[in-house]
Write a protein that holds these residues in place. Structure first.
Motif, PDB file in Angstrom:
ATOM      1  N   GLU A 131     -15.932  36.668 -50.086  1.00 55.83           N
ATOM      2  CA  GLU A 131     -16.136  37.228 -51.427  1.00 55.83           C
ATOM      3  C   GLU A 131     -17.624  37.277 -51.763  1.00 55.83           C
ATOM      4  N   PHE A 132     -18.356  36.222 -51.396  1.00 52.97           N
ATOM      5  CA  PHE A 132     -19.797  36.183 -51.620  1.00 52.97           C
ATOM      6  C   PHE A 132     -20.492  37.322 -50.867  1.00 52.97           C
ATOM      7  N   LEU A 133     -20.153  37.478 -49.586  1.00 53.72           N
ATOM      8  CA  LEU A 133     -20.767  38.557 -48.806  1.00 53.72           C
ATOM      9  C   LEU A 133     -20.508  39.916 -49.448  1.00 53.72           C
ATOM     10  N   GLU A 134     -19.273  40.139 -49.824  1.00 54.62           N
ATOM     11  CA  GLU A 134     -18.927  41.434 -50.414  1.00 54.62           C
ATOM     12  C   GLU A 134     -19.661  41.659 -51.740  1.00 54.62           C
ATOM     13  N   SER A 135     -19.928  40.578 -52.460  1.00 52.56           N
ATOM     14  CA  SER A 135     -20.650  40.711 -53.737  1.00 52.56           C
ATOM     15  C   SER A 135     -22.098  41.152 -53.526  1.00 52.56           C
ATOM     16  N   ARG A 136     -22.611  40.978 -52.301  1.00 53.10           N
ATOM     17  CA  ARG A 136     -23.992  41.360 -51.983  1.00 53.10           C
ATOM     18  C   ARG A 136     -24.059  42.738 -51.319  1.00 53.10           C
ATOM     19  N   CYS A 137     -22.954  43.484 -51.350  1.00 54.49           N
ATOM     20  CA  CYS A 137     -22.886  44.823 -50.755  1.00 54.49           C
ATOM     21  C   CYS A 137     -22.454  45.835 -51.810  1.00 54.49           C
ATOM     22  N   PHE A 138     -22.564  47.096 -51.451  1.00 57.01           N
ATOM     23  CA  PHE A 138     -21.988  48.123 -52.315  1.00 57.01           C
ATOM     24  C   PHE A 138     -20.467  48.010 -52.199  1.00 57.01           C
ATOM     25  N   PRO A 139     -19.742  48.441 -53.230  1.00 55.58           N
ATOM     26  CA  PRO A 139     -18.286  48.246 -53.231  1.00 55.58           C
ATOM     27  C   PRO A 139     -17.571  49.117 -52.185  1.00 55.58           C
ATOM     28  N   ARG A 140     -16.428  48.629 -51.752  1.00 50.79           N
ATOM     29  CA  ARG A 140     -15.592  49.378 -50.800  1.00 50.79           C
ATOM     30  C   ARG A 140     -15.165  50.725 -51.376  1.00 50.79           C
ATOM     31  N   THR A 141     -15.105  50.797 -52.692  1.00 47.72           N
ATOM     32  CA  THR A 141     -14.628  52.003 -53.371  1.00 47.72           C
ATOM     33  C   THR A 141     -15.762  52.985 -53.690  1.00 47.72           C
ATOM     34  N   ARG A 142     -16.930  52.735 -53.170  1.00 47.42           N
ATOM     35  CA  ARG A 142     -18.092  53.573 -53.469  1.00 47.42           C
ATOM     36  C   ARG A 142     -17.826  55.033 -53.080  1.00 47.42           C
ATOM     37  N   ASP A 143     -18.262  55.919 -53.958  1.00 45.00           N
ATOM     38  CA  ASP A 143     -18.166  57.342 -53.678  1.00 45.00           C
ATOM     39  C   ASP A 143     -19.009  57.654 -52.440  1.00 45.00           C
ATOM     40  N   LYS A 144     -18.478  58.439 -51.555  1.00 50.47           N
ATOM     41  CA  LYS A 144     -19.162  58.829 -50.322  1.00 50.47           C
ATOM     42  C   LYS A 144     -19.525  57.617 -49.457  1.00 50.47           C
ATOM     43  N   LEU A 145     -18.590  56.691 -49.385  1.00 51.91           N
ATOM     44  CA  LEU A 145     -18.774  55.463 -48.611  1.00 51.91           C
ATOM     45  C   LEU A 145     -19.134  55.758 -47.154  1.00 51.91           C
ATOM     46  N   LYS A 146     -18.427  56.722 -46.558  1.00 46.71           N
ATOM     47  CA  LYS A 146     -18.671  57.029 -45.143  1.00 46.71           C
ATOM     48  C   LYS A 146     -20.107  57.487 -44.904  1.00 46.71           C
ATOM     49  N   LEU A 147     -20.660  58.243 -45.832  1.00 48.99           N
ATOM     50  CA  LEU A 147     -22.049  58.694 -45.691  1.00 48.99           C
ATOM     51  C   LEU A 147     -23.015  57.509 -45.744  1.00 48.99           C
ATOM     52  N   GLU A 148     -22.750  56.579 -46.640  1.00 47.15           N
ATOM     53  CA  GLU A 148     -23.609  55.388 -46.762  1.00 47.15           C
ATOM     54  C   GLU A 148     -23.523  54.525 -45.512  1.00 47.15           C
ATOM     55  N   LEU A 149     -22.332  54.339 -44.987  1.00 50.66           N
ATOM     56  CA  LEU A 149     -22.163  53.570 -43.758  1.00 50.66           C
ATOM     57  C   LEU A 149     -22.865  54.265 -42.586  1.00 50.66           C
ATOM     58  N   GLU A 150     -22.743  55.578 -42.529  1.00 49.93           N
ATOM     59  CA  GLU A 150     -23.416  56.351 -41.479  1.00 49.93           C
ATOM     60  C   GLU A 150     -24.935  56.204 -41.588  1.00 49.93           C
ATOM     61  N   ARG A 151     -25.447  56.258 -42.820  1.00 51.37           N
ATOM     62  CA  ARG A 151     -26.892  56.103 -43.046  1.00 51.37           C
ATOM     63  C   ARG A 151     -27.371  54.737 -42.536  1.00 51.37           C
ATOM     64  N   LEU A 152     -26.555  53.715 -42.724  1.00 54.37           N
ATOM     65  CA  LEU A 152     -26.909  52.366 -42.281  1.00 54.37           C
ATOM     66  C   LEU A 152     -26.596  52.136 -40.799  1.00 54.37           C
ATOM     67  N   ASP A 153     -25.929  53.098 -40.179  1.00 56.91           N
ATOM     68  CA  ASP A 153     -25.494  52.958 -38.790  1.00 56.91           C
ATOM     69  C   ASP A 153     -24.522  51.784 -38.641  1.00 56.91           C
ATOM     70  N   VAL A 154     -23.584  51.716 -39.582  1.00 55.39           N
ATOM     71  CA  VAL A 154     -22.520  50.716 -39.569  1.00 55.39           C
ATOM     72  C   VAL A 154     -21.211  51.487 -39.390  1.00 55.39           C
ATOM     73  N   PRO A 155     -20.420  51.160 -38.346  1.00 53.26           N
ATOM     74  CA  PRO A 155     -19.241  51.970 -38.009  1.00 53.26           C
ATOM     75  C   PRO A 155     -18.080  51.900 -39.010  1.00 53.26           C
ATOM     76  N   PHE A 156     -17.989  50.812 -39.764  1.00 46.80           N
ATOM     77  CA  PHE A 156     -16.906  50.656 -40.741  1.00 46.80           C
ATOM     78  C   PHE A 156     -17.377  49.650 -41.791  1.00 46.80           C
ATOM     79  N   TYR A 157     -16.644  49.549 -42.894  1.00 47.38           N
ATOM     80  CA  TYR A 157     -17.049  48.651 -43.970  1.00 47.38           C
ATOM     81  C   TYR A 157     -16.876  47.207 -43.534  1.00 47.38           C
ATOM     82  N   ASP A 158     -17.996  46.559 -43.276  1.00 44.51           N
ATOM     83  CA  ASP A 158     -18.017  45.152 -42.897  1.00 44.51           C
ATOM     84  C   ASP A 158     -19.201  44.526 -43.632  1.00 44.51           C
TER      85      ASP A 158
END
Length: 182
Positions: A131-158
């Motif tokens: 829960e702490f880790l997730e609080s330090r990230c953008f939310p899973r429900t973020r609009d255009k989540l896949k684009l943000e993950l791609e920008r960070l070069d992260v394959p999935f929400y982790d």
């Protein structure tokens, strides 16, 4: 009228050796503690002259509160993940984790619970950690989540992988996370 302080004017080589030995520290460890170099500590401990400067007050304070060093000591790393919850450049909480065994150990270095990673909780569970880790990230429900993950070069929400890339930094927030990768 200006204030005066009852602080010794100087310390001696024996004073420095005595406090270092009471703290059970090597010259290198003592140098790190007082923000000096090992050669400086060696020079002070061999000196025949009066040693002046900030070390005088530090020796006095350490002599009065040996437990301070214990409170500030960093425990040996025993779990696979070590991270530091920071406020600007100040260490607030050390977090050691074994996600496989679901073990979380913390050590707070801040007195104010507003600056500790888990608030008043001094024995967080793996769920608290996640829960702490997730609080330090953008939310899973973020609009255009896949684009943000791609920008960070992260394959999935982790959250851990996101924090590796972002240090858990948030807009207008001076808290962040440093992950030790050794």
């Amino acid at each position: 009228m200006s204030k005066k302080f009852a602080v010794n004017e100087y310390v001696t080589a024996d004073d420095i050796k005595k406090i270092r030995k009471e703290l059970n520290l090597t010259q290198t460890e003592f140098a790190q503690l007082v923000g000096s170099s090992k050669p400086t500590i060696e020079r002070w401990e061999k000196s025949d002259s009066k040693i002046k400067g900030p070390i005088v007050l530090l020796v006095e304070m350490l002599g009065r509160n040996i437990d301070y060093v214990i409170d500030m000591e960093v425990p040996d790393k025993e779990l696979p993940v070590r991270m530091w919850y920071m406020y600007k450049d100040k260490v607030c909480t050390l977090i050691d984790v074994d996600e496989v065994k679901k073990i979380v150990r913390i050590k707070n270095y801040a007195d104010n619970v507003m600056f500790t990673a888990f608030g008043n909780n001094t024995d967080p569970s793996i769920d608290d950690y996640n829960e702490f880790l997730e609080s330090r990230c953008f939310p899973r429900t973020r609009d255009k989540l896949k684009l943000e993950l791609e920008r960070l070069d992260v394959p999935f929400y982790d959250p851990y992988m996101i924090i590796e890339k972002t240090q858990g930094r948030m807009a207008e927030d001076d808290f962040w996370i440093r992950i030790d990768n050794d």
